[in-house]
Design a protein around this motif. Structure first.
Motif, PDB file in Angstrom:
ATOM      1  N   PRO A 121       0.817  -1.225   0.000  1.00  0.00           N
ATOM      2  CA  PRO A 121       0.000   0.000   0.000  1.00  0.00           C
ATOM      3  C   PRO A 121       0.850   1.276   0.000  1.00  0.00           C
ATOM      4  CG  PRO A 121      -0.941  -1.595   1.508  1.00  0.00           C
ATOM      5  CD  PRO A 121       0.390  -2.157   1.080  1.00  0.00           C
ATOM      6  N   LYS A 122       1.963   1.261   0.738  1.00  0.00           N
ATOM      7  CA  LYS A 122       2.861   2.422   0.787  1.00  0.00           C
ATOM      8  C   LYS A 122       3.631   2.559  -0.524  1.00  0.00           C
ATOM      9  CE  LYS A 122       3.432   1.662   5.754  1.00  0.00           C
ATOM     10  NZ  LYS A 122       4.357   1.198   6.817  1.00  0.00           N
ATOM     11  N   LEU A 123       4.096   1.437  -1.051  1.00  0.00           N
ATOM     12  CA  LEU A 123       4.835   1.441  -2.314  1.00  0.00           C
ATOM     13  C   LEU A 123       3.940   1.946  -3.449  1.00  0.00           C
ATOM     14  CD1 LEU A 123       7.666   0.409  -3.412  1.00  0.00           C
ATOM     15  CD2 LEU A 123       6.447  -1.657  -4.101  1.00  0.00           C
ATOM     16  N   LYS A 124       2.709   1.485  -3.426  1.00  0.00           N
ATOM     17  CA  LYS A 124       1.744   1.872  -4.455  1.00  0.00           C
ATOM     18  C   LYS A 124       1.435   3.362  -4.383  1.00  0.00           C
ATOM     19  CE  LYS A 124      -2.622   0.145  -6.382  1.00  0.00           C
ATOM     20  NZ  LYS A 124      -3.414   1.379  -6.356  1.00  0.00           N
ATOM     21  N   SER A 125       1.208   3.853  -3.179  1.00  0.00           N
ATOM     22  CA  SER A 125       0.875   5.269  -3.002  1.00  0.00           C
ATOM     23  C   SER A 125       2.037   6.180  -3.390  1.00  0.00           C
ATOM     24  CB  SER A 125       0.476   5.516  -1.543  1.00  0.00           C
ATOM     25  OG  SER A 125       0.277   6.881  -1.302  1.00  0.00           O
ATOM     26  N   LYS A 126       3.252   5.774  -3.028  1.00  0.00           N
ATOM     27  CA  LYS A 126       4.424   6.625  -3.219  1.00  0.00           C
ATOM     28  C   LYS A 126       4.982   6.584  -4.637  1.00  0.00           C
ATOM     29  CE  LYS A 126       8.722   7.801  -0.811  1.00  0.00           C
ATOM     30  NZ  LYS A 126       9.588   7.457   0.347  1.00  0.00           N
ATOM     31  N   TYR A 127       4.961   5.423  -5.259  1.00  0.00           N
ATOM     32  CA  TYR A 127       5.636   5.285  -6.548  1.00  0.00           C
ATOM     33  C   TYR A 127       4.728   4.850  -7.714  1.00  0.00           C
ATOM     34  CZ  TYR A 127       9.854   5.433  -3.631  1.00  0.00           C
ATOM     35  OH  TYR A 127      10.825   5.809  -2.744  1.00  0.00           O
ATOM     36  N   ILE A 128       3.829   3.910  -7.460  1.00  0.00           N
ATOM     37  CA  ILE A 128       3.038   3.349  -8.562  1.00  0.00           C
ATOM     38  C   ILE A 128       1.899   4.273  -8.968  1.00  0.00           C
ATOM     39  CG2 ILE A 128       1.609   1.394  -9.301  1.00  0.00           C
ATOM     40  CD1 ILE A 128       3.309  -0.356  -7.372  1.00  0.00           C
ATOM     41  N   ASP A 129       1.128   4.724  -8.003  1.00  0.00           N
ATOM     42  CA  ASP A 129      -0.007   5.602  -8.314  1.00  0.00           C
ATOM     43  C   ASP A 129       0.435   6.969  -8.841  1.00  0.00           C
ATOM     44  OD1 ASP A 129      -1.654   3.588  -7.493  1.00  0.00           O
ATOM     45  OD2 ASP A 129      -2.134   4.455  -5.538  1.00  0.00           O
ATOM     46  N   THR A 130       1.676   7.332  -8.580  1.00  0.00           N
ATOM     47  CA  THR A 130       2.206   8.620  -9.031  1.00  0.00           C
ATOM     48  C   THR A 130       2.869   8.534 -10.408  1.00  0.00           C
ATOM     49  OG1 THR A 130       4.244   8.171  -7.810  1.00  0.00           O
ATOM     50  CG2 THR A 130       2.562   9.471  -6.676  1.00  0.00           C
ATOM     51  N   GLY A 131       2.887   7.332 -10.990  1.00  0.00           N
ATOM     52  CA  GLY A 131       3.457   7.168 -12.320  1.00  0.00           C
ATOM     53  C   GLY A 131       4.956   6.965 -12.353  1.00  0.00           C
ATOM     54  N   LEU A 132       5.580   6.869 -11.179  1.00  0.00           N
ATOM     55  CA  LEU A 132       7.034   6.720 -11.128  1.00  0.00           C
ATOM     56  C   LEU A 132       7.479   5.271 -11.327  1.00  0.00           C
ATOM     57  CD1 LEU A 132       7.781   9.069  -8.094  1.00  0.00           C
ATOM     58  CD2 LEU A 132       8.120   9.577 -10.523  1.00  0.00           C
ATOM     59  N   ALA A 133       6.626   4.333 -10.964  1.00  0.00           N
ATOM     60  CA  ALA A 133       7.004   2.922 -11.040  1.00  0.00           C
ATOM     61  C   ALA A 133       5.818   2.072 -11.472  1.00  0.00           C
ATOM     62  CB  ALA A 133       7.520   2.439  -9.684  1.00  0.00           C
ATOM     63  N   ARG A 134       6.143   0.913 -12.008  1.00  0.00           N
ATOM     64  CA  ARG A 134       5.107  -0.088 -12.291  1.00  0.00           C
ATOM     65  C   ARG A 134       5.538  -1.394 -11.657  1.00  0.00           C
ATOM     66  NH1 ARG A 134       5.204  -3.462 -17.421  1.00  0.00           N
ATOM     67  NH2 ARG A 134       7.405  -3.665 -17.989  1.00  0.00           N
ATOM     68  N   LEU A 135       4.562  -2.217 -11.308  1.00  0.00           N
ATOM     69  CA  LEU A 135       4.829  -3.500 -10.661  1.00  0.00           C
ATOM     70  C   LEU A 135       4.425  -4.631 -11.592  1.00  0.00           C
ATOM     71  CD1 LEU A 135       5.566  -5.133  -8.055  1.00  0.00           C
ATOM     72  CD2 LEU A 135       3.127  -4.976  -7.448  1.00  0.00           C
ATOM     73  N   VAL A 136       5.333  -5.570 -11.783  1.00  0.00           N
ATOM     74  CA  VAL A 136       5.065  -6.764 -12.577  1.00  0.00           C
ATOM     75  C   VAL A 136       5.036  -7.947 -11.612  1.00  0.00           C
ATOM     76  CG1 VAL A 136       5.860  -8.257 -14.445  1.00  0.00           C
ATOM     77  CG2 VAL A 136       6.272  -5.784 -14.561  1.00  0.00           C
ATOM     78  N   VAL A 137       3.927  -8.672 -11.599  1.00  0.00           N
ATOM     79  CA  VAL A 137       3.736  -9.770 -10.655  1.00  0.00           C
ATOM     80  C   VAL A 137       3.964 -11.110 -11.358  1.00  0.00           C
ATOM     81  CG1 VAL A 137       2.110 -10.868  -9.068  1.00  0.00           C
ATOM     82  CG2 VAL A 137       2.028  -8.388  -9.412  1.00  0.00           C
ATOM     83  N   ARG A 138       4.905 -11.898 -10.841  1.00  0.00           N
ATOM     84  CA  ARG A 138       5.192 -13.209 -11.424  1.00  0.00           C
ATOM     85  C   ARG A 138       5.106 -14.299 -10.361  1.00  0.00           C
ATOM     86  NH1 ARG A 138      10.437 -11.745 -15.286  1.00  0.00           N
ATOM     87  NH2 ARG A 138       9.281 -10.452 -16.804  1.00  0.00           N
ATOM     88  N   GLU A 139       4.627 -15.460 -10.782  1.00  0.00           N
ATOM     89  CA  GLU A 139       4.447 -16.586  -9.873  1.00  0.00           C
ATOM     90  C   GLU A 139       5.769 -17.296  -9.595  1.00  0.00           C
ATOM     91  OE1 GLU A 139       2.950 -16.280 -12.862  1.00  0.00           O
ATOM     92  OE2 GLU A 139       0.767 -16.392 -12.662  1.00  0.00           O
ATOM     93  N   PHE A 140       5.990 -17.635  -8.327  1.00  0.00           N
ATOM     94  CA  PHE A 140       7.135 -18.454  -7.951  1.00  0.00           C
ATOM     95  C   PHE A 140       6.682 -19.391  -6.823  1.00  0.00           C
ATOM     96  CE2 PHE A 140      11.206 -19.630  -6.084  1.00  0.00           C
ATOM     97  CZ  PHE A 140      12.031 -19.753  -7.190  1.00  0.00           C
ATOM     98  N   PRO A 141       5.804 -20.347  -7.139  1.00  0.00           N
ATOM     99  CA  PRO A 141       5.246 -21.219  -6.093  1.00  0.00           C
ATOM    100  C   PRO A 141       6.315 -22.072  -5.427  1.00  0.00           C
ATOM    101  CG  PRO A 141       4.700 -22.055  -8.273  1.00  0.00           C
ATOM    102  CD  PRO A 141       5.304 -20.695  -8.484  1.00  0.00           C
ATOM    103  N   LEU A 142       6.263 -22.117  -4.096  1.00  0.00           N
ATOM    104  CA  LEU A 142       7.250 -22.884  -3.341  1.00  0.00           C
ATOM    105  C   LEU A 142       6.830 -24.335  -3.143  1.00  0.00           C
ATOM    106  CD1 LEU A 142       8.277 -20.339  -0.564  1.00  0.00           C
ATOM    107  CD2 LEU A 142       9.579 -20.992  -2.589  1.00  0.00           C
ATOM    108  N   GLU A 143       5.531 -24.598  -3.219  1.00  0.00           N
ATOM    109  CA  GLU A 143       5.047 -25.965  -3.021  1.00  0.00           C
ATOM    110  C   GLU A 143       3.701 -26.140  -3.716  1.00  0.00           C
ATOM    111  OE1 GLU A 143       2.236 -26.021  -0.590  1.00  0.00           O
ATOM    112  OE2 GLU A 143       2.552 -23.914  -1.008  1.00  0.00           O
ATOM    113  N   LYS A 144       3.092 -27.323  -3.603  1.00  0.00           N
ATOM    114  CA  LYS A 144       1.954 -27.684  -4.443  1.00  0.00           C
ATOM    115  C   LYS A 144       0.700 -26.847  -4.204  1.00  0.00           C
ATOM    116  CE  LYS A 144       0.877 -31.706  -1.506  1.00  0.00           C
ATOM    117  NZ  LYS A 144       2.006 -31.508  -0.589  1.00  0.00           N
ATOM    118  N   ILE A 145       0.420 -26.484  -2.953  1.00  0.00           N
ATOM    119  CA  ILE A 145      -0.763 -25.647  -2.695  1.00  0.00           C
ATOM    120  C   ILE A 145      -0.581 -24.287  -3.357  1.00  0.00           C
ATOM    121  CG2 ILE A 145      -2.153 -24.486  -0.948  1.00  0.00           C
ATOM    122  CD1 ILE A 145      -2.647 -27.425  -0.959  1.00  0.00           C
TER     123      ILE A 145
END
Length: 230
Positions: free
Chosen positions: A94-118
């Protein structure tokens, strides 16, 4: 009621059995339990990676938030059952988003890295809804992680969350059994290990600079602020 619970558990077990068979064929090691690896400013195998190499398309479409032309690109590798990943979404993002992402300074790319079967099973679900809803689905799963990951039958809880994103129960079951999708998630995980040295969650690359297991927004600030001044 008891019969419904037994049937629900059987469907989930069947799906996870399918996923487990793909685990065993993937040729990469898998962690046990629901925790990420120990906190460290940089993982043992992590190193700086070029943004161009990191941005090379994988077998799945990218899930992103923020301006496409942002100066800073933050790439996240996380596991759905990793408690530190859940804390990141609840306390830091929430802080990262408010400070950098929502202001156009940064974008976040979400990638999966599952550690186990669930984690692998749950990772399939956001990939089975409308792409514009995928990030929000992921965020809800992490924010409510402590609820759905409690002991007992987690399937009804996951079905409930999924319904909020327009997924029927039959589509939920089909998603968990989608061998092609599971294979693509495993492929992305393998690439992260072999090409980028990812060995723990959550791990981030900020314009190619690695950060493993951050515990505060300050750890992001130390990397991002100098980049913004360049």
């Amino acid at each position: 009621m008891e019969t419904q619970v037994i049937q629900s558990n059987k469907r989930l077990v069947a799906a996870i059995t399918t996923i487990l068979s793909l685990f065993l064929m993937s040729g990469v090691s898998w962690a046990q339990g629901h925790e990420g690896h120990n906190h460290s400013p940089v993982g043992h195998n992590l190193k700086d990676v070029s943004v161009q190499k990191l941005s090379k398309p994988g077998s799945l479409p990218e899930i992103t938030i923020g301006a496409s032309d942002a100066k800073i690109t933050i790439i996240e590798y996380a596991s759905m059952t990793c408690s530190r990943c859940g804390r990141f979404y609840r306390d830091i993002l929430p802080k990262l988003k408010s400070k950098y992402i929502d202001t156009g300074l940064a974008r976040l790319v979400v990638r999966e890295f599952p550690l186990e079967k669930i984690a692998l099973a749950v990772s399939t679900l956001p990939r089975c809804v409308t792409p514009t809803k995928a990030y929000e689905f992921i965020a809800v799963l992490y924010k409510r992680q402590q609820w759905w990951l409690q002991r007992g039958n987690i399937r009804p809880k996951l079905v409930e969350i999924s319904r909020g994103f327009g997924m029927t129960e039959s589509k939920f079951d089909a998603c968990l059994k989608d061998k092609s999708l599971v294979g693509k998630i495993i492929s992305g995980r393998k690439r992260a290990i072999e090409e980028f040295g990812v060995d723990r969650t959550p791990t981030f690359f900020i314009n190619g600079k690695p950060l493993a297991g951050p515990r505060s927004i300050g750890e992001f600030d130390k990397i991002i602020e100098p980049m913004l001044k360049q």
